[in-house]
Design a protein around this motif. Sequence first.
Motif, PDB file in Angstrom:
ATOM      1  N   TYR A  38      38.767  15.167 -22.838  1.00  0.00           N
ATOM      2  CA  TYR A  38      39.291  15.116 -21.414  1.00  0.00           C
ATOM      3  C   TYR A  38      38.420  15.986 -20.490  1.00  0.00           C
ATOM      4  CZ  TYR A  38      42.957  13.905 -18.141  1.00  0.00           C
ATOM      5  OH  TYR A  38      43.746  13.414 -16.938  1.00  0.00           O
ATOM      6  N   PRO A  39      38.265  15.466 -19.115  1.00  0.00           N
ATOM      7  CA  PRO A  39      37.319  16.076 -18.280  1.00  0.00           C
ATOM      8  C   PRO A  39      37.572  17.836 -18.046  1.00  0.00           C
ATOM      9  CG  PRO A  39      37.546  13.892 -17.059  1.00  0.00           C
ATOM     10  CD  PRO A  39      38.706  14.145 -18.541  1.00  0.00           C
ATOM     11  N   GLU A  42      36.476  19.505 -21.356  1.00  0.00           N
ATOM     12  CA  GLU A  42      35.018  19.616 -21.529  1.00  0.00           C
ATOM     13  C   GLU A  42      34.464  20.730 -20.496  1.00  0.00           C
ATOM     14  OE1 GLU A  42      33.596  18.176 -23.793  1.00  0.00           O
ATOM     15  OE2 GLU A  42      35.333  17.784 -24.509  1.00  0.00           O
ATOM     16  N   PRO A 212      43.051   8.292 -15.831  1.00  0.00           N
ATOM     17  CA  PRO A 212      42.659   8.941 -17.163  1.00  0.00           C
ATOM     18  C   PRO A 212      43.884   9.327 -18.167  1.00  0.00           C
ATOM     19  CG  PRO A 212      41.339   9.976 -15.620  1.00  0.00           C
ATOM     20  CD  PRO A 212      42.381   8.979 -14.752  1.00  0.00           C
ATOM     21  N   SER A 216      44.676   7.689 -21.460  1.00  0.00           N
ATOM     22  CA  SER A 216      44.338   8.270 -22.742  1.00  0.00           C
ATOM     23  C   SER A 216      45.984   8.780 -23.237  1.00  0.00           C
ATOM     24  CB  SER A 216      43.641   9.704 -22.154  1.00  0.00           C
ATOM     25  OG  SER A 216      44.816  10.534 -21.614  1.00  0.00           O
ATOM     26  N   LEU A 270      32.453  14.809 -14.528  1.00  0.00           N
ATOM     27  CA  LEU A 270      33.184  13.936 -15.762  1.00  0.00           C
ATOM     28  C   LEU A 270      34.470  13.322 -15.191  1.00  0.00           C
ATOM     29  CD1 LEU A 270      32.853  17.124 -18.186  1.00  0.00           C
ATOM     30  CD2 LEU A 270      31.529  14.846 -18.385  1.00  0.00           C
ATOM     31  N   TRP A 271      34.956  13.890 -14.372  1.00  0.00           N
ATOM     32  CA  TRP A 271      36.415  13.133 -13.825  1.00  0.00           C
ATOM     33  C   TRP A 271      35.933  11.926 -13.376  1.00  0.00           C
ATOM     34  CZ3 TRP A 271      41.324  13.596 -14.592  1.00  0.00           C
ATOM     35  CH2 TRP A 271      42.371  13.008 -13.780  1.00  0.00           C
ATOM     36  N   GLU A 273      33.468  10.008 -13.510  1.00  0.00           N
ATOM     37  CA  GLU A 273      33.305   8.970 -14.760  1.00  0.00           C
ATOM     38  C   GLU A 273      34.167   8.215 -15.674  1.00  0.00           C
ATOM     39  OE1 GLU A 273      30.420  11.276 -16.794  1.00  0.00           O
ATOM     40  OE2 GLU A 273      28.657  11.135 -15.429  1.00  0.00           O
ATOM     41  N   ARG A 274      35.045   9.438 -15.860  1.00  0.00           N
ATOM     42  CA  ARG A 274      36.416   9.262 -16.850  1.00  0.00           C
ATOM     43  C   ARG A 274      37.418   8.263 -15.942  1.00  0.00           C
ATOM     44  NH1 ARG A 274      38.940  11.180 -21.525  1.00  0.00           N
ATOM     45  NH2 ARG A 274      40.575   9.822 -21.831  1.00  0.00           N
ATOM     46  N   GLU A 275      37.433   8.545 -14.716  1.00  0.00           N
ATOM     47  CA  GLU A 275      38.301   7.753 -14.010  1.00  0.00           C
ATOM     48  C   GLU A 275      37.973   6.162 -13.988  1.00  0.00           C
ATOM     49  OE1 GLU A 275      40.818   9.142 -10.218  1.00  0.00           O
ATOM     50  OE2 GLU A 275      38.801   8.773  -9.967  1.00  0.00           O
ATOM     51  N   ALA A 277      35.905   4.858 -16.112  1.00  0.00           N
ATOM     52  CA  ALA A 277      36.081   4.169 -17.643  1.00  0.00           C
ATOM     53  C   ALA A 277      37.425   3.806 -17.769  1.00  0.00           C
ATOM     54  CB  ALA A 277      35.574   5.220 -18.531  1.00  0.00           C
ATOM     55  N   SER A 278      38.601   4.899 -17.506  1.00  0.00           N
ATOM     56  CA  SER A 278      39.946   4.428 -17.872  1.00  0.00           C
ATOM     57  C   SER A 278      40.232   3.075 -17.242  1.00  0.00           C
ATOM     58  CB  SER A 278      40.583   5.600 -17.237  1.00  0.00           C
ATOM     59  OG  SER A 278      40.381   6.849 -18.153  1.00  0.00           O
TER      60      SER A 278
END
Length: 326
Positions: A38-39, A42, A212, A216, A270-271, A273-275, A277-278
């Motif tokens: 998770y951002p 990391e 996310p 997740s 990272l957030w 990118e993760r947002e 992707a989620s």
Amino acid sequence: MTFLKMAKAALLASVLMTGSALACETTLRSSDTHPDGYPTVEAVKAMGKMLEERTKGKLCIEVFHSAQLGQEKDTIEQTKFGVIDMNRVSMGPFNNLVEETKVVSLPFIFRSTDHMHKVMDGPIGEEILKAFEPHGFVGLAFFDGGSRSFYNSKKPITSIDDLKGMKVRVMQSDIFVDMMTALGANATPMPYGEVYSSIQTGVIDGAENNWPSYESSGHFEVARYYTLNQHLMVPEVLVMSKASWDKLSPEDQATVSQAARDAVPVMRKLWAEREKASEEKVRAAGAQVITDIDKQPFIDAMKPVYEKHVTSDRLKDLVARIQATE
């Protein structure tokens, strides 16, 4: 929280500590309820690498993710006593302890992510970080918590009327409870780890969170209606135990402080990118995402929440300065 429980947490931290962290002169134990990868997790790992390099191995960070050291309410107390050295925590659980955190936890206080960054990266953010110290914490940095929206297992939420009578989980914060009451829903405070089973068994109808976390946690599997009303953009905070902080030299304190700030852009990248992707994963799984919604009635309904929680001249001034930030 008893000292027995805190001792158990310290023992667990010692048992779990492995790898290069053992070679460091001082290893800071850091807690996070989010899963590995998770951002926020990391970002603190990245901070640890910076610290190890900049202190030539004198200081390291061991990150205990996935609530290994307990849920946020428990880890806050452990951090205060120095059993846990660092903690990435949502702002909600601090609302009844650090008054200033109430303001940035208010619904619709931020107009956009850019507005939030401008506020939290500036003098207002510094002022709020300093407010943690009298309570046994040193505020290090703010991370993004994304924009929070409603999701449930019953029906699409397209207006305030759709929320009436719904049982919605919120963080253990008076502001969040009052927000739901103002919207006509039944607020149900409970730990994050209990939400999935509670929706699955019908104890609650839904909850509210960012992309996310919705993904997740697997909540999208049991609550398939996600309404992008974005009622909250609450920053998350990285704090250090004042007891642990005071053990460091002034030079090491400065290094820790700078490394925490340098981890913020890492987390934000990272957030983002993760947002993305989620969102893609949730949509691909067939969750119904509701985007056609008028936010103004939600904003208007928050007047009693502001009146109840923004009572002192100091907090009113803080709200005014945030709203005036361009």
